[in-house]
Design a protein around this motif. Structure first.
Motif, PDB file in Angstrom:
ATOM      1  N   LYS A  81      -1.595  18.361   0.128  1.00 24.35           N
ATOM      2  CA  LYS A  81      -1.087  17.073   0.576  1.00 24.35           C
ATOM      3  C   LYS A  81       0.335  17.145   1.138  1.00 24.35           C
ATOM      4  N   GLN A 123     -12.642   5.259   4.731  1.00 22.87           N
ATOM      5  CA  GLN A 123     -11.452   5.056   3.909  1.00 22.87           C
ATOM      6  C   GLN A 123     -11.182   6.331   3.122  1.00 22.87           C
ATOM      7  N   THR A 124      -9.917   6.524   2.786  1.00 13.87           N
ATOM      8  CA  THR A 124      -9.512   7.682   1.990  1.00 13.87           C
ATOM      9  C   THR A 124      -8.631   7.214   0.839  1.00 13.87           C
ATOM     10  N   ALA A 125      -8.598   8.024  -0.218  1.00 14.97           N
ATOM     11  CA  ALA A 125      -7.773   7.690  -1.383  1.00 14.97           C
ATOM     12  C   ALA A 125      -7.290   8.959  -2.068  1.00 14.97           C
ATOM     13  N   HIS A 126      -6.137   8.878  -2.717  1.00 15.54           N
ATOM     14  CA  HIS A 126      -5.656   9.965  -3.571  1.00 15.54           C
ATOM     15  C   HIS A 126      -6.402   9.882  -4.909  1.00 15.54           C
ATOM     16  N   PHE A 154      -7.172   2.483  -1.242  1.00 13.91           N
ATOM     17  CA  PHE A 154      -7.938   3.105  -0.166  1.00 13.91           C
ATOM     18  C   PHE A 154      -7.260   2.813   1.170  1.00 13.91           C
ATOM     19  N   THR A 195     -16.536   7.312   1.937  1.00 14.44           N
ATOM     20  CA  THR A 195     -15.236   7.425   1.265  1.00 14.44           C
ATOM     21  C   THR A 195     -14.908   8.892   1.006  1.00 14.44           C
ATOM     22  N   VAL A 197     -12.022  11.374  -0.776  1.00 13.75           N
ATOM     23  CA  VAL A 197     -10.887  11.368  -1.705  1.00 13.75           C
ATOM     24  C   VAL A 197     -10.148  12.697  -1.637  1.00 13.75           C
ATOM     25  N   THR A 198      -8.849  12.618  -1.899  1.00  7.86           N
ATOM     26  CA  THR A 198      -7.950  13.750  -1.693  1.00  7.86           C
ATOM     27  C   THR A 198      -7.181  14.073  -2.967  1.00  7.86           C
ATOM     28  N   ALA A 226      -5.985  11.932   2.559  1.00  9.25           N
ATOM     29  CA  ALA A 226      -5.259  10.725   2.155  1.00  9.25           C
ATOM     30  C   ALA A 226      -3.765  10.839   2.432  1.00  9.25           C
ATOM     31  N   GLN A 230      -1.964   8.118   4.595  1.00 10.68           N
ATOM     32  CA  GLN A 230      -0.835   7.346   4.074  1.00 10.68           C
ATOM     33  C   GLN A 230       0.334   7.338   5.050  1.00 10.68           C
TER      34      GLN A 230
END
Length: 279
Positions: A81, A123-126, A154, A195, A197-198, A226, A230
């Motif tokens: 990241k 969508q992406t999320a941590h 997200f 979705t 996720v990261t 993500a 961000q």
């Protein structure tokens, strides 16, 4: 009542100021930014460039050129990241691209997907960000360093880019996964919008996969998306993350990764290149 009126007016004034500040700070140029985590992923995109030119910014190598009629700048972020966020920020600051597209591989967490399939990240999320209190209530929202407000859990992809990807992928010839016998799977490559996720971990655990499905509804997991999302979200730059699965993030993930990585990387790169040509 008067105090409430003043606070409301102040809130809208600050909101306007932030919007104005965004507009003043980031003025895009007619160029598209293309990112990938690994050298091999980025090389597939660079091979298509017309009149490539290398530009080094603070030690990071960027390559400019054209894909079709579109001016592009391409870079390898590196794994994780922090690397992804740094390279994205440098690209945005130096080249001011109108949009960011990411091509890469991921581990599948959706049981309906297999290596070679593609997830267009709606969508992406941590998945590894948060604080656990004594009451066991996790806080998963990052905070925007510009507005000082919480970001959404997200990060949504740019709707126009997402719809374009969904349309373009129908015209792209994607590769099936090679079989042990030397042939190729007759199952069509599955493409879904879902979705991603990261986290700063390579997931190779059925238990963790179950957790990511339960907590985030994750279809794929990786190590950069993500962070890029961000940065783009906070600077209001349209973005889209494309991931092709190299493994199923299970106990056999390391074996599958080595075997299916080339096919997965090619499928993701093909789609991103097709999206750029269709812009």
């Amino acid at each position: 009542m008067k105090k409430l009126y003043i606070l409301t007016a102040l809130f809208f004034a600050l909101s306007f100021f932030h919007s104005f500040a965004f507009a003043q700070r980031y003025k895009p140029s007619p160029i598209t930014g293309l990112l990938g985590a690994f050298g091999a992923e980025v090389a597939l995109v660079k091979e298509t460039l017309i009149k490539p030119k290398t530009v080094i910014v603070d030690g990071v190598v960027f390559t400019t050129g054209k894909i079709g009629n579109q001016r592009v700048v391409v870079a390898e972020t590196g794994i994780g990241k922090v690397n992804a966020a740094m390279t994205t920020a440098l690209m945005l600051d130096h080249f001011r691209p109108q949009r960011i597209l990411f091509t890469g591989i991921a581990g599948g967490t959706n049981p309906d997907l297999q290596p070679g399939d593609i997830v267009i990240a709606g969508q992406t999320a941590h998945h590894d960000y948060g604080a656990i209190t004594d009451k066991n209530t996790p806080t998963r929202q990052t905070r925007n360093a510009i507005t000082k407000q919480f970001n959404p859990i997200f990060f949504p992809a740019d709707t126009a880019l997402m719809r374009l990807a969904e349309r373009v992928v129908k015209t792209v010839s994607l590769e099936g996964i090679p079989l042990a016998s030397g042939g190729v799977s007759d199952r069509p490559v599955k493409v879904m919008t879902g979705t991603v996720v990261t986290g700063d971990v390579f997931v190779a655990s059925p238990t963790k996969v179950s957790s990511l499905r339960a907590d985030f509804g994750a279809d794929a997991t990786e190590m950069e998306g993500a962070a890029i999302a961000q940065v783009c979200y906070q600077l209001q730059v349209p973005h889209l993350i494309i991931r092709s699965l190299s493994d199923r993030a299970d106990a056999e993930a390391h074996i599958a990764y080595d075997k299916f990585y080339p096919t997965a990387a090619r499928n993701s790169a093909k789609l991103v290149i097709a999206i750029v040509k269709a812009l």
